[in-house]
Design an enzyme around this catalytic site. Structure first.
Site, PDB file in Angstrom:
ATOM      1  N   LYS A  21       0.826  -1.199   0.000  1.00  0.00           N
ATOM      2  CA  LYS A  21       0.000   0.000   0.000  1.00  0.00           C
ATOM      3  C   LYS A  21       0.868   1.261   0.000  1.00  0.00           C
ATOM      4  CE  LYS A  21      -3.678   0.034   2.624  1.00  0.00           C
ATOM      5  NZ  LYS A  21      -4.654   0.172   3.709  1.00  0.00           N
ATOM      6  N   ARG A  90      -2.629   3.073   9.102  1.00  0.00           N
ATOM      7  CA  ARG A  90      -3.090   1.798   8.531  1.00  0.00           C
ATOM      8  C   ARG A  90      -1.907   0.884   8.285  1.00  0.00           C
ATOM      9  NH1 ARG A  90      -8.273   3.069   5.725  1.00  0.00           N
ATOM     10  NH2 ARG A  90      -8.397   5.331   5.774  1.00  0.00           N
ATOM     11  N   GLY A  99      -8.018  -6.754   5.427  1.00  0.00           N
ATOM     12  CA  GLY A  99      -8.810  -6.857   6.651  1.00  0.00           C
ATOM     13  C   GLY A  99      -8.141  -7.608   7.778  1.00  0.00           C
ATOM     14  N   MET A 101      -5.232  -6.819   9.406  1.00  0.00           N
ATOM     15  CA  MET A 101      -4.527  -6.044  10.427  1.00  0.00           C
ATOM     16  C   MET A 101      -5.285  -4.756  10.710  1.00  0.00           C
ATOM     17  SD  MET A 101      -0.589  -6.842   9.606  1.00  0.00           S
ATOM     18  CE  MET A 101      -0.788  -6.359   7.921  1.00  0.00           C
ATOM     19  N   ARG A 332      -3.995  -0.526  -5.895  1.00  0.00           N
ATOM     20  CA  ARG A 332      -3.192  -1.753  -6.003  1.00  0.00           C
ATOM     21  C   ARG A 332      -3.664  -2.491  -7.244  1.00  0.00           C
ATOM     22  NH1 ARG A 332      -6.531  -4.741  -1.183  1.00  0.00           N
ATOM     23  NH2 ARG A 332      -8.464  -4.457  -2.294  1.00  0.00           N
ATOM     24  N   HIS A 448     -15.927  -8.035   1.478  1.00  0.00           N
ATOM     25  CA  HIS A 448     -15.002  -9.022   2.039  1.00  0.00           C
ATOM     26  C   HIS A 448     -15.299 -10.416   1.496  1.00  0.00           C
ATOM     27  CE1 HIS A 448     -13.721 -11.919   5.174  1.00  0.00           C
ATOM     28  NE2 HIS A 448     -12.675 -11.126   5.260  1.00  0.00           N
ATOM     29  N   ARG A 554      -4.291 -47.173 -22.144  1.00  0.00           N
ATOM     30  CA  ARG A 554      -4.297 -48.361 -21.280  1.00  0.00           C
ATOM     31  C   ARG A 554      -5.216 -49.410 -21.892  1.00  0.00           C
ATOM     32  NH1 ARG A 554      -4.528 -43.937 -17.093  1.00  0.00           N
ATOM     33  NH2 ARG A 554      -2.974 -44.357 -15.494  1.00  0.00           N
ATOM     34  N   ARG A 609      -0.080 -49.077 -24.328  1.00  0.00           N
ATOM     35  CA  ARG A 609       0.545 -49.914 -23.305  1.00  0.00           C
ATOM     36  C   ARG A 609      -0.107 -51.290 -23.289  1.00  0.00           C
ATOM     37  NH1 ARG A 609       0.030 -48.336 -17.146  1.00  0.00           N
ATOM     38  NH2 ARG A 609      -2.018 -49.273 -17.396  1.00  0.00           N
ATOM     39  N   GLU A 737       8.271 -47.382 -13.634  1.00  0.00           N
ATOM     40  CA  GLU A 737       7.232 -47.405 -12.589  1.00  0.00           C
ATOM     41  C   GLU A 737       7.731 -48.014 -11.307  1.00  0.00           C
ATOM     42  OE1 GLU A 737       3.031 -48.550 -14.425  1.00  0.00           O
ATOM     43  OE2 GLU A 737       4.696 -49.649 -15.316  1.00  0.00           O
ATOM     44  N   SER A 757       8.956 -43.843 -20.257  1.00  0.00           N
ATOM     45  CA  SER A 757       7.954 -42.916 -19.727  1.00  0.00           C
ATOM     46  C   SER A 757       7.781 -43.192 -18.237  1.00  0.00           C
ATOM     47  CB  SER A 757       6.634 -43.120 -20.471  1.00  0.00           C
ATOM     48  OG  SER A 757       5.633 -42.300 -19.911  1.00  0.00           O
ATOM     49  N   GLY A 759       6.041 -43.724 -15.025  1.00  0.00           N
ATOM     50  CA  GLY A 759       4.707 -44.022 -14.497  1.00  0.00           C
ATOM     51  C   GLY A 759       4.741 -43.664 -13.019  1.00  0.00           C
ATOM     52  N   THR A 760       4.496 -42.411 -12.743  1.00  0.00           N
ATOM     53  CA  THR A 760       4.721 -41.928 -11.376  1.00  0.00           C
ATOM     54  C   THR A 760       3.624 -42.327 -10.404  1.00  0.00           C
ATOM     55  OG1 THR A 760       3.862 -39.834 -12.191  1.00  0.00           O
ATOM     56  CG2 THR A 760       6.250 -40.005 -11.909  1.00  0.00           C
ATOM     57  N   ASN A 761       2.524 -42.909 -10.909  1.00  0.00           N
ATOM     58  CA  ASN A 761       1.529 -43.425  -9.959  1.00  0.00           C
ATOM     59  C   ASN A 761       2.133 -44.611  -9.209  1.00  0.00           C
ATOM     60  OD1 ASN A 761      -0.233 -41.595 -11.135  1.00  0.00           O
ATOM     61  ND2 ASN A 761      -1.079 -43.112 -12.551  1.00  0.00           N
ATOM     62  N   ASP A 762       2.617 -45.571  -9.990  1.00  0.00           N
ATOM     63  CA  ASP A 762       3.241 -46.728  -9.350  1.00  0.00           C
ATOM     64  C   ASP A 762       4.574 -46.358  -8.714  1.00  0.00           C
ATOM     65  OD1 ASP A 762       1.709 -49.185  -9.430  1.00  0.00           O
ATOM     66  OD2 ASP A 762       1.657 -48.868 -11.603  1.00  0.00           O
ATOM     67  N   CYS A 825       3.657 -40.237 -17.687  1.00  0.00           N
ATOM     68  CA  CYS A 825       2.243 -40.486 -17.956  1.00  0.00           C
ATOM     69  C   CYS A 825       1.457 -40.800 -16.691  1.00  0.00           C
ATOM     70  CB  CYS A 825       2.070 -41.594 -18.993  1.00  0.00           C
ATOM     71  SG  CYS A 825       2.773 -43.161 -18.466  1.00  0.00           S
ATOM     72  N   TYR A 845       8.065 -34.699 -22.810  1.00  0.00           N
ATOM     73  CA  TYR A 845       6.633 -34.410 -22.788  1.00  0.00           C
ATOM     74  C   TYR A 845       5.993 -34.860 -21.484  1.00  0.00           C
ATOM     75  CZ  TYR A 845       5.874 -39.365 -23.670  1.00  0.00           C
ATOM     76  OH  TYR A 845       5.864 -40.737 -23.539  1.00  0.00           O
TER      77      TYR A 845
HETATM   78  C1  PEP Z   1       1.588 -45.147 -13.503  1.00  0.00           C
HETATM   79  O1  PEP Z   1       1.831 -46.082 -12.767  1.00  0.00           O
HETATM   80  O2  PEP Z   1       1.992 -43.997 -13.283  1.00  0.00           O
HETATM   81  C2  PEP Z   1       0.771 -45.344 -14.699  1.00  0.00           C
HETATM   82  C3  PEP Z   1       0.600 -44.367 -15.572  1.00  0.00           C
HETATM   83  O3  PEP Z   1       0.159 -46.538 -14.846  1.00  0.00           O
HETATM   84  P1  PEP Z   1      -1.183 -46.949 -14.080  1.00  0.00           P
HETATM   85  O4  PEP Z   1      -1.748 -45.736 -13.444  1.00  0.00           O
HETATM   86  O5  PEP Z   1      -2.075 -47.526 -15.121  1.00  0.00           O
HETATM   87  O6  PEP Z   1      -0.685 -47.947 -13.103  1.00  0.00           O
HETATM   88 MG    MG Z   2       1.415 -48.048 -13.398  1.00  0.00          MG
END
Ligand code: PEP
Ligand code: MG
Length: 867
Positions: A21, A90, A99, A101, A332, A448, A554, A609, A737, A757, A759-762, A825, A845
């Site tokens: 301010k 102020r 709001g 202070m 502002r 507010h 899948r 896959r 994975e 690739s 597979g960050t879920n597993d 993925c 990617y």
């Molecule tokens: C993963 O494991 O990240 C993945 C993309 O495969 P899924 O979710 O099918 O196990």
């Molecule tokens: Mg997987």
């Protein structure tokens, strides 16, 4: 060391020292805008105060000198018995904390000069004094507001009015006296009549408010550091409540809800600034202001346009007209809805105000996600209780709750609630956070409730004037309909509708502006964006959203629902003839569906896959079959099913026989898939298409394992292509994975993998040892709440653990220098913070669900811009 800056001495770039301010007041003063004279006590002074428990040496003198400068400029003296200078104090932190202070107005008034002021305007003078005593008492001396409320109650009762401002001058004077007594009773000392003492105490109270409960909560929510401290703005008071040629208001240079390039604001005649924001009185719109104050209105528009040119962004300002003279009290860069952010960003590029990268910076992936938020289905029928202002977009349903604490309590077990209030204040923020949506009866787009709701991304409907809310009784009534506490209601924060029951919602399509912004984003990003799509329909949607290919198709998803028995038939096959028939059936489905997918993605890479899940997922449960057997309900086929279900039963299926392990134990499956994929490719080529198939093998842990599966698949592909006399290159790769796959990524890249690739879920599941099907929900919420984890690692990529494995893998892969590409993925591929990490890793990617493709394109551009 100087702890004080006159407004003339600073600029917009001094935020850290002068607060947001203060820096903007300084900037406006430099621009020559009509800013009431003042100065800023720096954040250095605040930090000193907070660390040492007292103001730094010399501050008092520096403040006194600064006050003298204002006195010279205004021709008034602080504490003067006849012509007093009045000051406001102020807070002004480096980041906006609306709001949160404290503020004290009318400093410099005392018993003596209030009499002199009263000689000109009695009502005004006594009103100003009672405001000072109450604000000073509450803010500086910690006297509870109810003590003042009790002191004024008899006067209100006797006069038969609700609002102190409606009292007569004589009554106001009496209220002032009563307030002075409250102060003396509560503190044991008389109210300080010395202006320097008032000012110093007010400045220190603002320092202290930095560590107030409200302010701390807000900072935690907004990730603002506790170390910054606040600056204090000391400014000449101007009065919007001085007779009927005065007014006060808030204006945005553009409409903060829609983004339309027209000024939007509210004003109040004969009022102080706080009255507008509080939403307690009915405000007038700009058109009325123009009518009543035509000259000042024109001046105001000029100020707005100069501010936009200077800040190259939408600004909001607070202004006051004091006896026909326009003053700008604050500006502002204004808060805005996601929809408005998009529209403004694109239009400002067209107006030549900003460049394309700036436009992209101003529209965040989070805002885009919010923009794609649902709204009421136009085809749905529902009972509208009342309509107010669409103050924060999105649609929500939940149980009506009339109190912030109650909202937090009810929502604690996951019950969705809508917080219904006459108006909201800083004390309600925790309830607003807990709620799915907010409704208020009073207040406009700058109230507010509206500002906070937009900030935290909750749908809100404000200023529902026809709604009569009884917070105590827990009812809200309008148009003959009553909402009672606990009733399910729905709100649409775009249209402003409040409806009974749960209303069906749809997702909106933001249209051409988004397309343009995303095209600019595509120019800037280095990450590719592909989609996780399993069907031709998904693939078409993904292309429409801008996907550059499929990063994960899948195949097991082809066999859900009505097709599930096909895999069951394969598992239960008794002899070769049955096996062949079952495989043929599976093969035909693959060819049909994947030809469609390749067609929708013609010319773009499509990573298919091979089957991943454990086979038992396609069989009825062992328990059910055993119960049926015990009851004697199983025929021969049923018994065969039970035997198979028992054979494939696993205690820990997520870590059992799935993915590439099936290639060793049921090799016919992958061979069938390879054959079918080749056939789909051939069909597309014969139809004149350009199929770009890639085959991905899941859940690999060793190079030999991948090499074995790869040889099989490659041989099958070659056989099919040879038979069709067609030459095509189909890269075969795998997923990273398992932690082990990440560790040997370099070897996989140099050896059997053409692409990789993540597979960050597993990978997350196995790195943490958290079952992805079991720990989401209560446990994860608890962990995050207790601070045992910073975030849900299945939603936001864990940079520390999983991220370290990824980095190690990427380094090894790059060293091997033998890959087509490397992507991600897992679900993280569509989450902005994780996308930023993927950009840092230099992946080629990200791949995510079609609905997140647009967010991913924008997030990838943001990541590139952050570089
Ligand atoms: C993963 O494991 O990240 C993945 C993309 O495969 P899924 O979710 O099918 O196990
Ligand atoms: Mg997987």
């Amino acid at each position: 060391m100087s702890y004080v800056r006159m407004f003339m001495e600073g600029s917009a770039s001094d935020r850290a020292l002068l607060g947001g301010k203060g820096a903007n007041l300084a900037e406006m003063t430099r621009m020559g805008l009509p800013v009431p004279p003042g100065f800023i006590v720096t954040t250095d002074a605040c930090r000193h105060y907070l660390h040492h428990g007292e103001a730094p040496d010399g501050l008092r003198d520096q403040v006194r000198v600064a006050v003298q400068v204002i006195e010279a400029e205004t021709g008034r003296r602080f504490g003067d018995p006849v012509n007093p200078l009045l000051l406001s104090v102020r807070s002004g932190a480096p980041f906006s904390m609306p709001g949160m202070m404290e503020t004290v107005l009318n400093l410099g008034l005392n018993r003596e000069n209030v009499k002199a002021l009263a000689a000109t305007d009695e009502h005004f003078a006594h009103d100003a004094f009672r405001r000072l005593v109450q604000m000073f008492g509450e803010v500086v001396q910690d006297i509870p507001g109810r003590a003042f409320a009790a002191a004024r109650a008899p006067f209100l009762r006797d006069a038969g009015v609700d609002d102190v401002a409606e009292l007569s001058a004589a009554d106001l004077e009496a209220v002032g006296h009563a307030y002075l007594q409250v102060v003396e009773q509560e503190t044991g000392e008389p109210f300080p009549m010395d202006p320097d003492t008032q000012l110093q105490a007010a400045i220190e109270a603002v320092f202290r408010s930095w560590n107030g409960h409200k302010a701390r909560t807000y900072r935690a929510l907004e990730n603002i550091s506790d170390e910054l401290g606040t600056a204090v703005n000391v400014q000449t008071m101007v009065f919007g409540n001085l007779g009927d040629r005065s007014a006060t208001g808030v204006v945005f240079t553009r409409d903060p809800a829609t983004g339309e390039n027209v000024p939007y604001g509210d004003a109040l005649k004969g009022a102080q600034g706080e009255d507008v924001v509080a939403g307690t009185r009915n405000t007038m719109h700009l058109a009325e202001l123009r009518h009543e104050f035509p000259e000042q209105y024109d001046d105001l528009l000029l100020v707005l346009s100069r501010l936009e040119q200077r800040y190259r962004d939408m600004c909001d300002i607070e202004f006051t007209i004091e006896d026909d003279r326009l003053w700008i009290l604050q500006t502002r860069v204004g808060k805005r809805s996601a929809r408005a952010a998009l529209r403004m960003a694109v239009e400002m590029v067209d107006e030549g105000l900003i460049d394309e990268p700036t436009a992209i910076r101003r529209f965040t992936p989070t805002q885009l996600e919010r923009l794609l938020h649902p709204q009421f289905d136009p085809d749905a029928t529902y009972d509208v209780v009342a309509k107010g202002l669409g103050a924060s977009p999105g649609a929500a349903s939940g149980r009506a709750v009339f109190d912030a604490d109650e909202a937090e309590r009810v929502a604690a077990d996951g019950t969705p609630v809508i917080l219904v209030r006459v108006e909201t204040a800083a004390d309600d923020v925790h309830g607003m956070v807990a709620a799915q949506g907010i409704v208020t009866a009073k207040g406009g787009l700058v109230s507010h409730a509206a500002v906070v709701a937009r900030g935290i991304g909750r749908p809100a409907v404000c200023g529902v004037a026809e709604l009569t809310i009884d917070e105590e009784a827990g009812t809200a009534t309008a148009n003959g309909l009553t909402i009672e506490a606990g009733d399910v209601i729905s709100i649409d924060g775009s249209t402003g509708e409040v409806a009974l029951g749960k209303v069906r919602v749809v997702r909106p399509e933001p249209g051409a502006e988004l397309d343009r912004l995303l095209q600019w984003a595509d120019q800037l990003r280095s990450l590719g964006v592909r989609a996780n799509a399993d069907t031709a329909e998904d693939a078409r949607r993904a292309v429409a959203f801008g996907a550059e290919g499929i990063g994960l198709c899948r195949t097991e998803h082809l066999f859900v629902g009505a097709r599930a028995p096909m895999i069951e038939r394969f598992i239960l096959s008794q002899d070769q003839a049955e096996v062949d028939a079952a495989l043929q059936e599976l093969h035909d489905v693959h060819v049909e569906e994947l030809t469609g997918v390749l067609e929708a993605m013609d010319g773009k890479p499509v990573t298919v896959r091979l089957l991943d899940p454990p086979l038992h997922e396609f069989l009825p449960s062992v328990t059910e079959l055993r119960v049926a057997e015990a009851k004697g309900e199983l025929d021969d086929a049923g018994l065969a099913k039970l035997a198979m279900a028992e054979r494939w039963h696993e205690h820990n299926p997520m870590l059992g026989i799935r993915g590439v392990r099936l290639a060793a134990l049921a090799p016919d499956l992958y061979r069938m898939q390879a054959h079918a994929l080749a056939e789909a490719v051939v069909a597309r080529i014969r139809a004149g298409g350009n199929p770009r198939l890639q085959v991905m093998i899941p859940l690999v842990v060793s190079t030999a394992e991948l090499a074995h599966a790869r040889d099989d698949v490659a041989a099958e592909l070659r056989r099919s292509f040879d038979a069709a006399a067609i030459e095509v290159d189909v890269p075969i790769g795998t997923m990273l994975e398992t932690p082990r796959a990440a560790v040997i990524a370099g070897e996989l890249a140099a050896g059997p993998a053409d692409f990789l690739s993540f597979g960050t879920n597993d990978l997350t599941q196995m790195t943490f040892g958290f079952s992805r099907d079991d720990v989401e929900g209560p446990m994860m919420e608890q962990y995050v709440e207790m601070g045992l984890l910073e975030a849900d690692p299945f939603a936001t990529l864990d940079r520390v653990g999983v991220g370290a494995l990824m980095r190690m893998a990427v380094d090894a892969i790059r060293a091997a220098d033998a890959l087509d590409d490397i992507g991600i993925c897992g679900e993280h591929g569509g989450e902005p913070a994780s996308i930023a990490f993927c950009h840092e890793l230099g992946l080629d990617y990200v791949s995510c669900s079609p609905f997140r493709v647009r967010t991913a394109r924008l997030a990838a551009a943001h990541a590139a811009l952050a570089d």
